[in-house]
Design a protein around this motif. Sequence first.
Motif, PDB file in Angstrom:
ATOM      1  N   ILE A   1      95.392 -54.742 -30.674  1.00 40.55           N
ATOM      2  CA  ILE A   1      94.016 -54.488 -30.233  1.00 40.55           C
ATOM      3  C   ILE A   1      93.084 -55.375 -31.046  1.00 40.55           C
ATOM      4  N   LEU A   2      92.000 -55.793 -30.421  1.00 38.51           N
ATOM      5  CA  LEU A   2      91.061 -56.699 -31.091  1.00 38.51           C
ATOM      6  C   LEU A   2      89.686 -56.049 -31.161  1.00 38.51           C
ATOM      7  N   ILE A   3      89.060 -56.124 -32.333  1.00 35.03           N
ATOM      8  CA  ILE A   3      87.671 -55.661 -32.453  1.00 35.03           C
ATOM      9  C   ILE A   3      86.806 -56.853 -32.855  1.00 35.03           C
ATOM     10  N   ASP A   4      85.800 -57.099 -32.037  1.00 34.78           N
ATOM     11  CA  ASP A   4      84.875 -58.192 -32.302  1.00 34.78           C
ATOM     12  C   ASP A   4      83.638 -57.600 -32.980  1.00 34.78           C
ATOM     13  N   PHE A   5      83.577 -57.681 -34.296  1.00 31.48           N
ATOM     14  CA  PHE A   5      82.431 -57.134 -35.042  1.00 31.48           C
ATOM     15  C   PHE A   5      81.317 -58.183 -35.090  1.00 31.48           C
ATOM     16  N   HIS A   6      80.219 -57.901 -34.415  1.00 31.68           N
ATOM     17  CA  HIS A   6      79.087 -58.841 -34.480  1.00 31.68           C
ATOM     18  C   HIS A   6      78.278 -58.519 -35.727  1.00 31.68           C
ATOM     19  N   VAL A   7      78.579 -59.194 -36.793  1.00 38.42           N
ATOM     20  CA  VAL A   7      77.964 -58.861 -38.080  1.00 38.42           C
ATOM     21  C   VAL A   7      76.730 -59.719 -38.329  1.00 38.42           C
ATOM     22  N   ASP A   8      75.984 -59.308 -39.354  1.00 35.49           N
ATOM     23  CA  ASP A   8      74.798 -60.063 -39.755  1.00 35.49           C
ATOM     24  C   ASP A   8      75.184 -61.527 -39.983  1.00 35.49           C
ATOM     25  N   GLN A   9      74.294 -62.437 -39.521  1.00 37.30           N
ATOM     26  CA  GLN A   9      74.684 -63.849 -39.554  1.00 37.30           C
ATOM     27  C   GLN A   9      74.513 -64.507 -40.914  1.00 37.30           C
ATOM     28  N   GLU A  10      73.631 -63.948 -41.752  1.00 35.73           N
ATOM     29  CA  GLU A  10      73.282 -64.696 -42.958  1.00 35.73           C
ATOM     30  C   GLU A  10      73.645 -63.986 -44.251  1.00 35.73           C
ATOM     31  N   GLU A  11      74.567 -63.053 -44.146  1.00 32.53           N
ATOM     32  CA  GLU A  11      75.009 -62.351 -45.348  1.00 32.53           C
ATOM     33  C   GLU A  11      75.803 -63.313 -46.239  1.00 32.53           C
ATOM     34  N   ASN A  12      75.555 -63.265 -47.563  1.00 36.42           N
ATOM     35  CA  ASN A  12      76.288 -64.119 -48.493  1.00 36.42           C
ATOM     36  C   ASN A  12      77.208 -63.302 -49.386  1.00 36.42           C
ATOM     37  N   VAL A  13      78.220 -63.969 -49.916  1.00 34.11           N
ATOM     38  CA  VAL A  13      79.166 -63.308 -50.818  1.00 34.11           C
ATOM     39  C   VAL A  13      78.655 -63.408 -52.258  1.00 34.11           C
ATOM     40  N   TRP A  14      78.577 -62.270 -52.922  1.00 38.61           N
ATOM     41  CA  TRP A  14      78.184 -62.216 -54.333  1.00 38.61           C
ATOM     42  C   TRP A  14      79.157 -61.323 -55.077  1.00 38.61           C
ATOM     43  N   PRO A  15      79.285 -61.462 -56.366  1.00 36.16           N
ATOM     44  CA  PRO A  15      78.711 -62.504 -57.226  1.00 36.16           C
ATOM     45  C   PRO A  15      79.336 -63.870 -56.930  1.00 36.16           C
ATOM     46  N   MET A  16      78.841 -64.868 -57.630  1.00 38.20           N
ATOM     47  CA  MET A  16      79.342 -66.217 -57.374  1.00 38.20           C
ATOM     48  C   MET A  16      79.261 -67.070 -58.631  1.00 38.20           C
ATOM     49  N   VAL A  17      80.340 -67.782 -58.878  1.00 38.90           N
ATOM     50  CA  VAL A  17      80.326 -68.809 -59.923  1.00 38.90           C
ATOM     51  C   VAL A  17      80.162 -70.128 -59.173  1.00 38.90           C
ATOM     52  N   PRO A  18      79.025 -70.793 -59.326  1.00 37.17           N
ATOM     53  CA  PRO A  18      78.854 -72.058 -58.589  1.00 37.17           C
ATOM     54  C   PRO A  18      79.958 -73.048 -58.966  1.00 37.17           C
TER      55      PRO A  18
END
Lengths: 563, 202
Positions: free
Chosen positions: A528-545
């Motif tokens: 079965i497939l679920i297509d989650f239409h999620v927020d487009q501009e969410e970023n992953v944190w924390p982050m080490v550049p």
Amino acid sequence: MVRMTGSQILLECLQREGADTIFGYPGGVVLPLYDTLPQFPAIRHVLVRHEQGAAHMADGFARASGRTGVCLATSGPGATNLVTGIATSFLDSTPMVAITGNVARTLLGKDGFQEADITGITQPITKHNYLVMRAENIAMAVREAFHIARTGRPGPVHVDIPKDVFQEEAEFEWPDELSLRGYRPTTRGHAGMIRRAAEAINAAERPIVIAGHGVVWGEATDELVALAEKADIPVITTFLGIGGFPETHPLSYGFLGMHGMYHANMAADEADVVVGIGMRFDDRAMGRFSDFNPGATIVHIDIDPAEIGKNLPTAVPVVGDVKRVLPDLAERLEARDRSPWLRWIDGVREEHPSLEIRETRRLIPQQIIRALYEETEGRAVLATGVGQHQMWAGQHYFYDSPRKLISSGGLGTMGFELPAAIGAQIAVPDAEVWAICGDAGFQMTMQELAVCVDERLPVRIAIMNNGYLGMVRQWQELFYDENFVSVAVTQPDFRALAAAYGIPALRVETRAEVLPAIREARATDGPILIDFHVDQEENVWPMVPAGASLAETIEAPAKELAR
Amino acid sequence: MSLNANGARPRRHTVVAIVEDKPGVLQRVAGLFRRRGFNIESLAVGHSEFAGLSRMTIIVDGAGAPVEQVQKQLYKLVDVVKVNDLTSEDAVERELALLKVRCNNVNRHELLEIAGVFRADVVDMATGSLVLQAVGDADKINGLIRMCEPYGIRELSRTGVIAMTRGQKTTTVHESEPEAIARVHQSQGRRVESAELPFSSD
């Protein structure tokens, strides 16, 4: 002794090595082999839709079960299509035997139809490879290939067989004896080094264990738990080490690295003794090498001597199998109370929570992963692609045992998720397997949906659909002045696509729909497939550049938390 | 880590590797050096004291990577059986060079005198040139080349250094393979006489 064809010898040997499943795709030069397959009904052949899928399935099969995965392709393009999957396996050290056919011996080197110098191509991305020029040599090559793939530091081994060698007859004799004088992995740690490691740890005020993929493959979880509990040492893992130490254990402090937990990165940076166990001090985990905790004494336990001192200067090297080394080391450790150090890390964790899911009306992937964790009570197997969703799957699901998170950490292969999930589901039929996909990566290997249907596999496919190459978009936003270039992806209607394969599908657009969708997927018998239409501009944190040190870990900016 | 008299890491390392004598082993070693960014100054391969094993002498420029990594990475190759760094050992290093030097009736005797000093043999003589064969360590060969340069070196060919420790110490493999296994290993990857084979392109 029995006279057999090369094809029969190969299949007989695979069977004797315990390989009951082959992920493959037929073609000209492997026709003699496919012709022989029905004579070996105990071997299940899974017909893939692209050879890359075969390699990833064999890899997912291995990661989920600990057994050696087997994939098969024809010469030329079939073989070169395996390359991405072999390299993925190589960088993450998973046991795989890849078999390819090649043109007949008289045609080798003549640039004939579908000829590629595939052993030349796979040489730098395999632990070892073989070009088998006589049917009588197949048995030894297969025996050695499996031995090399699954012992020591595991890895892929490639066996290339010309077409007429499949057809040639030879006496079959199973080689009882192996002799590889150039391959003798060290499994037992050097007693003197173990003593020095124990001295360093006993003298430490702020020791930390960084556990890697080697703990998973060395099946040393119990030994690691015993060691950590005895000496009261906090344990963090690398991304691939996730699950090697139970994440709900009080001494577990998550994983470190580019998108690791803030407190894990700070603890690694603040420790006075860093004990790397079954890991390779990779740049994604350690940040800028020259600035990784310069004051720390580094103890490095790994089965591969070449990893010692490769990236960071090591004070105490211990070469050996972690399952054997850890009990020897634990025996020499003093039982200690290190609560001041643990409370310090707890304090950082409270002040800088990395795993809190903020209240927002938007549908963000973190909520979905957390909901999946709660619904499945942490018992599912998650296979991920590469990018933002991969990091969220690492962060917001908690893994209490090894082999539950299947992910391409080293090579970072997009499109790994669906075929890896298929391989995992075949290896562990009773497991609840979820493919956590990005909308872009899914489109790289989505043809393997057909395999779910063919093999009636109940793989649950969850697409974190933000319409972007999310991680690339995040980097362009943060480091390239929001100059967004070639990151917005046009997608098909994933529900319609699934329907075209006869796979039921759901679309989720709001928070309220998440739980019912997960429940429906879990109740469904079959893919079965679920297509989650999620927020487009969410970023992953924390982050080490990129290129920064762990001490420079940055957290979500306030404006993002307010979204 | 071996240090030289000044306490610095020596730049040039002499690494000896005993490898299985199989097709592709040279490519594996060369590929490893390319991939890891180790610089090869010279590489010489030939038979060792045992059938089925070849001996490689590799001169590595240690500026690119610590030679310890070179050794460990070599050991990871299944076909590499033994590796030794002879840099800090008491070892003999030798190289053979052929030089074709321009000469005429006037300066030929000068060249012969230079050859004599370097104990180089004259292996060919023509009206306009002669061929010298010199054996020695890299310094000696370099010295001869420098002395010949003013006359005009038309061709130069060097074999690369081979090395061996003095005294009892050896770089050798003491483990022989069972005969049946050795037979398989030594035929691995080798072309079969094509006259025996059917032609099949279907």
